[in-house]
Enzyme design. Sequence first.
Site, PDB file in Angstrom:
ATOM      1  N   HIS A  26     113.726 -51.915 -87.683  1.00 35.81           N
ATOM      2  CA  HIS A  26     114.328 -53.100 -87.078  1.00 35.81           C
ATOM      3  C   HIS A  26     115.710 -53.397 -87.645  1.00 35.81           C
ATOM      4  CE1 HIS A  26     109.895 -53.920 -86.602  1.00 35.81           C
ATOM      5  NE2 HIS A  26     110.321 -53.989 -85.369  1.00 35.81           N
TER       6      HIS A  26
ATOM      7  N   HIS B 184     119.995 -57.239 -95.476  1.00 34.27           N
ATOM      8  CA  HIS B 184     119.882 -56.428 -94.262  1.00 34.27           C
ATOM      9  C   HIS B 184     120.866 -56.936 -93.219  1.00 34.27           C
ATOM     10  CE1 HIS B 184     117.160 -59.864 -93.530  1.00 34.27           C
ATOM     11  NE2 HIS B 184     117.623 -59.769 -92.305  1.00 34.27           N
TER      12      HIS B 184
ATOM     13  N   HIS C 199     122.117 -57.456 -88.857  1.00 39.40           N
ATOM     14  CA  HIS C 199     121.860 -57.587 -87.420  1.00 39.40           C
ATOM     15  C   HIS C 199     123.176 -57.294 -86.711  1.00 39.40           C
ATOM     16  CE1 HIS C 199     117.964 -59.606 -88.206  1.00 39.40           C
ATOM     17  NE2 HIS C 199     118.603 -60.102 -89.254  1.00 39.40           N
TER      18      HIS C 199
ATOM     19  N   GLU D   2     123.399 -63.317 -85.372  1.00 36.02           N
ATOM     20  CA  GLU D   2     122.286 -64.157 -84.929  1.00 36.02           C
ATOM     21  C   GLU D   2     122.734 -65.610 -84.805  1.00 36.02           C
ATOM     22  OE1 GLU D   2     118.283 -62.044 -85.583  1.00 36.02           O
ATOM     23  OE2 GLU D   2     118.836 -62.965 -87.508  1.00 36.02           O
TER      24      GLU D   2
ATOM     25  N   HIS E 182     122.292 -60.723 -93.992  1.00 34.95           N
ATOM     26  CA  HIS E 182     121.421 -61.704 -94.628  1.00 34.95           C
ATOM     27  C   HIS E 182     121.025 -61.223 -96.014  1.00 34.95           C
ATOM     28  CE1 HIS E 182     120.046 -63.194 -90.387  1.00 34.95           C
ATOM     29  NE2 HIS E 182     121.236 -63.665 -90.736  1.00 34.95           N
TER      30      HIS E 182
ATOM     31  N   THR F 137     114.100 -64.983 -88.982  1.00 31.08           N
ATOM     32  CA  THR F 137     114.532 -64.688 -87.610  1.00 31.08           C
ATOM     33  C   THR F 137     113.788 -63.503 -87.022  1.00 31.08           C
ATOM     34  OG1 THR F 137     116.342 -63.234 -88.291  1.00 31.08           O
ATOM     35  CG2 THR F 137     116.827 -65.592 -88.148  1.00 31.08           C
ATOM     36  N   THR F 138     112.811 -62.992 -87.737  1.00 25.79           N
ATOM     37  CA  THR F 138     111.940 -61.925 -87.250  1.00 25.79           C
ATOM     38  C   THR F 138     110.496 -62.352 -87.443  1.00 25.79           C
ATOM     39  OG1 THR F 138     111.938 -60.833 -89.417  1.00 25.79           O
ATOM     40  CG2 THR F 138     113.615 -60.131 -87.835  1.00 25.79           C
TER      41      THR F 138
END
Length: 511
Positions: A88, A113, A115, A126, A139, A220-221
């Site tokens: 992901h 990590h 996005h 995000e 993040h 957020t996941t």
Amino acid sequence: MMGIMSCPWLIMILIAFPLSSSGGKWTYDGPDGDHHWSRNYPYCGGVFQSPINFQYELLRFDPNLLPIQLHEYNLSSKEQLTLKNSGHSVELSLPPRMHLSGLPHHYSAAQLHFHWGSSNMPTGSEHTVNGKQFAAEMHLVHFNSDKYPNISVAVDKSDGLAVLGVFIEIGEFNPAFDRFLKYLNGIKYKGQKVQVAGFNILELLPVHLDEYYRYDGSLTTPPCYPSVLWTVFRNPVSISLRQYLALATALFSSGAQESAPMPLLGNYRKPQRMDNRVVLVSFQQGWGLHGTTSVASPMQRRLVIQQLLNGDLADLADGGLHHLLPKLQRKSWALKKLGNNPKQQNLGQVTEKHQKNKGIDTTGKNPSVWKNTHASSYMGMFGTNDDVLCFMSLEKNVSVSLRSPHSDARMIQALRKAVFPELNLKSYLNCRSDLDLQTVRCLLLSRPTDEANELDQALTKVNQGHKQKATTQYQGSALTKITGQTQAAVLKNSHNMVPANNRLQRMEWED
């Protein structure tokens, strides 16, 4: 959908039968995309979700927000970090001696990590700023090491996590990012890992650590637990187009053995509802704040709660509702300073005098408003210790009777009704939310029935009188006695446990 449930009845349901979410596969698009996460992860359809859009009208300047203090971020090159493809995102492990200070607890680092968007659409952050989406977002995840031994234990606790968010835009080449981006070919497929030499993690962050947004939110996941204290830096960092394309084109979300590997791109969640939250900001320029603040102090907010817990509700019902539920509109560009409003000044003085007459602490020296019988009964409704919600336990204890047709929606609704009032109350006392009408109603359950009914009837009358009034785009509080601001969107749904803006939006975790 579930019918309207009172707070005590709901709690009896929650403790009646054990139930555990089985989890499941999730993606960002398609049949397992973010619109469907709540089928297997009910908190994803719940409250206080992240990310959000930082709209001008939601911002509240708080002069008490200090620059973020980062410790032990300069890692030795002899230290080995693990870079992996989680399927992901790209994730880099961080040693727990890295930590944050200046927050309510000591938060130790766990991982960072990313996005991002796609090669054709370099818009993958995000969080967004007044609708603007950046190319990517980083993040840095930390856990509350004062109270929990590791991130796995902390992840589902309401005070468990603190995450630093960094916007990334395409611009100049960034040598700090290249320290690990150059290894992406070694983690092309899900589950692959490589070792990376340690470096100064501070080099990944913007220069100005004193300018940021602060709010209460969630992972957020999946499983989307609302356990995150968010700090998102105002100023973005830059990476080159080549570096961005390495993220957007070199990776796959599937394993190496799969015949048709799926590209790993567009791994961002869309903005979520505000749920009466506001966003504190540590800066003033560029937002029309004009050096003012509309943040009522924690002491003033305690007075509001104590008035509801111990004050004279008959007085409120007879003549105070225009203060409890005042103006319906909030102007985006005209945030008022509390001290400049004579009406609000007078209200604060009257309230404080009334509280003193009632024998209520108005000094602010008492660290908790809950040291009285009414408050204790409210906080005990959720069966929590030390005022901490454990989201996994709540989910496991949702009644098996909800497992029926449309059970997913009913389970989401039950969890939202159990979680929202306490999250809203805690966030309100920390100045990061407006107080919701349904939180008020839960507080009133501890009062004598005749008093609570009288105020409830008056609230209903005010609600009915405002149903036809126009609403603004912003949806916020149904009770802000000190700041004098409210929205009809909540009033129109005052008999629901969750406010009007809490509509449904569309164990592995990463944020």
